[in-house]
Design a protein around this motif. Structure first.
Motif: not given
Ligand code: HDC
Length: 632
Positions: A5, A224, A227
């Motif tokens: 990512l 996360y 993201h």
């Protein structure tokens, strides 16, 4: 790694990033391509002093690793300056991690106002300031990721942390509302309750535990959430030492207290075990979910003590005093489960009492006696009139004492805002009494799969105190979006109108507040007719009129033109709701009389029938079709 990512081109502000968790976030995000504003005042754990070194050290670490970062030494109370640093250096802002925090732990009886204020200002006010400064940029660019830092101390309470716990739970409340406001613009806001070894936990955890709870174990979840591939918002996560879990609210089924009687502390005590029971929990996620059972009870639901809300006298006063000023909307529900299981479901019978005032109000709410000089409809609205009588269509109001139970039928899960009244049939063996105590029983007779929706057919019988039936209603409810479950399609309705000029045409102008009046007179408190927000969920740009209100206007027109306003001649009425009506529109009811010798008498009807349809004149839309009144 191909599927790593990445955040290239993104800019983050991380408050309190000079050490602990903030530093771990900064290092991880910078390593993934984020340009980071490392904000840290450099003060002590208790919020005293300031030093530039903490932020500078982290910036150096990032740069040494090839990343991009700039230090900011401003207090979070000056959130605007921190965000400005991002704009000045990197030209944009995409990610905000509100992480800065201090402690002033002390038991509540020793806590000073200063202890309270300091904690509030850094955590909650600081979180507000930083986020508020970033918000317009995130909204305008249609992208943003925000993380708030709450704490188990706020979620559960902790000795000596009343100030800290309150501020931390405040941040969750802030995040929850921002999640709702930001969702449309792709600004997602989530909250974490981290457990990590940091300056803030080293006072309350043993040293070896602090060492084991590395901030690096929390940072991946936060990254996360920041993201662009994350699409979740408004959620809370507990995270620490390589473990992460979403947290949510759980609510018991609760107890329904009898609104029809005076509510007493003793009634609460009687239900205490049920109020506290979690055997069959629900998981509310929105204020709509939260209000659902309340609305059910107000609609004359399970706690209404078997007494509907239409009754004059005692019911009227007890009921009204419990009503909210603005009715709460209903919850969205997922369409799921085996719908066919609901066929045959029997509703809990409900008894209600009505009287002269209810009849008069009902008649007024379907447009009776708009011209007080026209005496022909006075008998429906003026109880001192020597021939005071019930408008026959008042009989459609009986089912509302129990109809709301439909939101709780096993197998039949739906969003109540998508429910529309489909068709209505009412038959009366004789004129309705002007006062009575009646009992309603109902069952789901069938459910048809109409493709675009499910058509739920309800049979509702109403009997007086002697057990004699005084009304029968067949109610069909069209639940949009619930079709396609593989059920029978059911009969297809067809009807035709005589190919000649109508025998009568009646115009009624409804009032802009017609639905607000009708809901009170009829017992149908569906928010669809009062609450713009609820109507919007149903796809309408404003509340719509009750189908049965239009039905009442049309029934009145037929009674007036073909039965001399005599309820004794009125046997039954049916119609389909073909389109919605907005309050304020003009209803034009067009009527054709057909008798045993008429063009439409081939089916052997032994009395006169009147066929009708109704149009909303301003939009030139047929709103009632297939209308039939049987007269004797
Ligand atoms: C919760 C507690 C209980 C509370 C109960 C009280 C609720 C009240 O408060 C709510 C109200 O009063 S709502 C206001 C009154 N009703 C309306 O405004 C609905 C108007 N009708 C419509 O919008 C569409 O007909 C619509 C949307 C209903 C259907 O339109 P479409 O999806 O376009 O369907 P269409 O393609 O025309 O037809 C598909 C099949 O469905 C049958 N059908 C259509 N309208 C129907 C209706 N109104 N009633 C019954 N059946 C209907 C069609 O005939 C077709 O089936 P088939 O092909 O088998 O003939």
């Amino acid at each position: 790694m191909n599927n790593q990512l990445r955040f290239d081109g993104r800019v983050a502000v991380i408050t309190g990033a000079g050490g602990g968790l903030g530093r771990a976030y900064a290092l991880l995000l910078a390593a993934r391509g984020v340009a980071v504003v490392v904000n840290d005042l450099g003060g002590s754990r208790h919020g005293e002093g300031a030093a530039t070194s903490a932020a500078d050290r982290v910036v150096e670490e990032i740069e040494a690793a090839g990343g991009e970062a700039v230090a900011s030494y401003d207090s979070v109370e000056d959130g605007g300056r921190i965000i400005q640093t991002a704009l000045d250096h990197f030209g944009r802002i995409d990610i905000v991690i509100n992480n800065a925090g201090i402690l002033r732990d002390t038991s509540f009886h020793k806590m000073t106002a200063d202890d309270w204020e300091r904690i509030y200002r850094v955590h909650l006010y600081g979180g507000f300031q930083v986020t508020h400064a970033a918000w317009p940029h995130l909204r305008d660019q249609g992208y943003g990721r925000i993380v708030m830092t709450s704490s188990a101390a706020g979620l559960y309470g902790n000795f000596g942390q009343a100030n800290y716990g309150a501020a931390k739970l405040g941040l969750l409340g802030l995040a929850n509302s921002l999640a709702v406001e930001g969702q449309k613009r792709n600004v997602l806001v989530n909250t974490i309750a981290p457990l990590a070894g940091s300056r803030l936990t080293e006072t309350i955890l043993p040293p070896d535990m602090v060492a084991a709870l590395k901030p690096e174990y929390v940072a991946p979840l936060v990254a996360y959430l920041c993201h662009e591939s994350n699409s979740d918002t408004g959620q809370v996560f507990e995270v620490g030492a390589g473990w992460a879990a979403r947290l949510r609210w759980q609510r018991g089924r609760g107890a329904f207290l009898p609104l029809a009687e005076a509510l007493t502390p003793e009634a609460v005590a009687d239900q205490w075990t049920t109020i506290q029971n979690f055997d069959d929990p629900t998981y509310p996620e929105t204020p709509l979910d939260s209000f659902a059972p309340v609305v059910e009870n107000l609609q004359g639901g399970r706690g209404a003590g078997g007494q509907g809300r239409m009754g004059a006298g005692e019911t009227e006063n007890a009921g009204e005093s419990n009503l909210p000023r603005s009715p709460a909307p209903l919850p969205p529900r997922a369409a799921s489960g085996d719908i066919s299981d609901a066929i045959g479901h029997e509703f809990e019978p409900k008894t209600l009492t009505y009287g002269e005032k209810d009849l008069s109000l009902y008649a007024l709410s379907v447009g009776a006696a708009v011209d007080p000089l026209d005496a022909s409809e006075l008998p429906f609205v003026y109880e001192l009139n020597s021939s005071f009588r019930a408008l026959p269509t008042f009989g459609v109001a009986f089912p509302f004492s129990l109809l709301w139970q439909i939101t709780d039928v096993p197998g039949l899960k739906f969003n109540p805002a998508l429910l529309l009244h489909g068709e209505q049939y009412l038959s009366l063996p004789r004129p309705l009494p002007t006062a009575a105590t009646v009992t309603n029983t109902a069952r789901i007779a069938n459910i048809y799969d109409k493709g675009s929706g499910a058509l739920v057919l309800l049979d509702v019988h109403t009997a007086d105190e002697s057990g004699q039936e005084i009304a029968y209603n067949q109610v069909s409810l069209f639940i949009r979006g619930l079709g396609g479950f593989g059920g029978e399609r059911g009969p297809s309705a067809t009807w035709a109108l005589p190919d000649r000029a109508p025998d009568a045409v009646h115009h009624d102008r409804t009032n802009a507040n017609q639905a607000l009046l009708y809901r009170l007179s009829s017992g149908d408190r569906n928010p669809l007719h009062a609450d713009p927000a609820f109507a919007a969920v149903g796809g309408f740009d404003r509340p719509i009129l009750h189908g049965l209100c239009t039905f009442g206007f049309a029934g009145r027109a037929v009674l007036r033109h073909f039965a001399g306003n005599d309820p004794a001649r009125f046997r039954s009425i049916r119609a389909r709701f073909t389109r919605h009506v907005f309050p304020g529109e003009t209803l034009v009811t067009t009527m054709w009389a057909v008798g045993t010798d008429g063009a439409f008498a081939a089916d052997g009807a032994d009395g006169q029938r009147v066929l009708f349809q109704c149009k909303a004149a301003e939009r030139d839309e047929i709103v009632l079709s297939g209308g039939v009144v049987e007269l004797t």
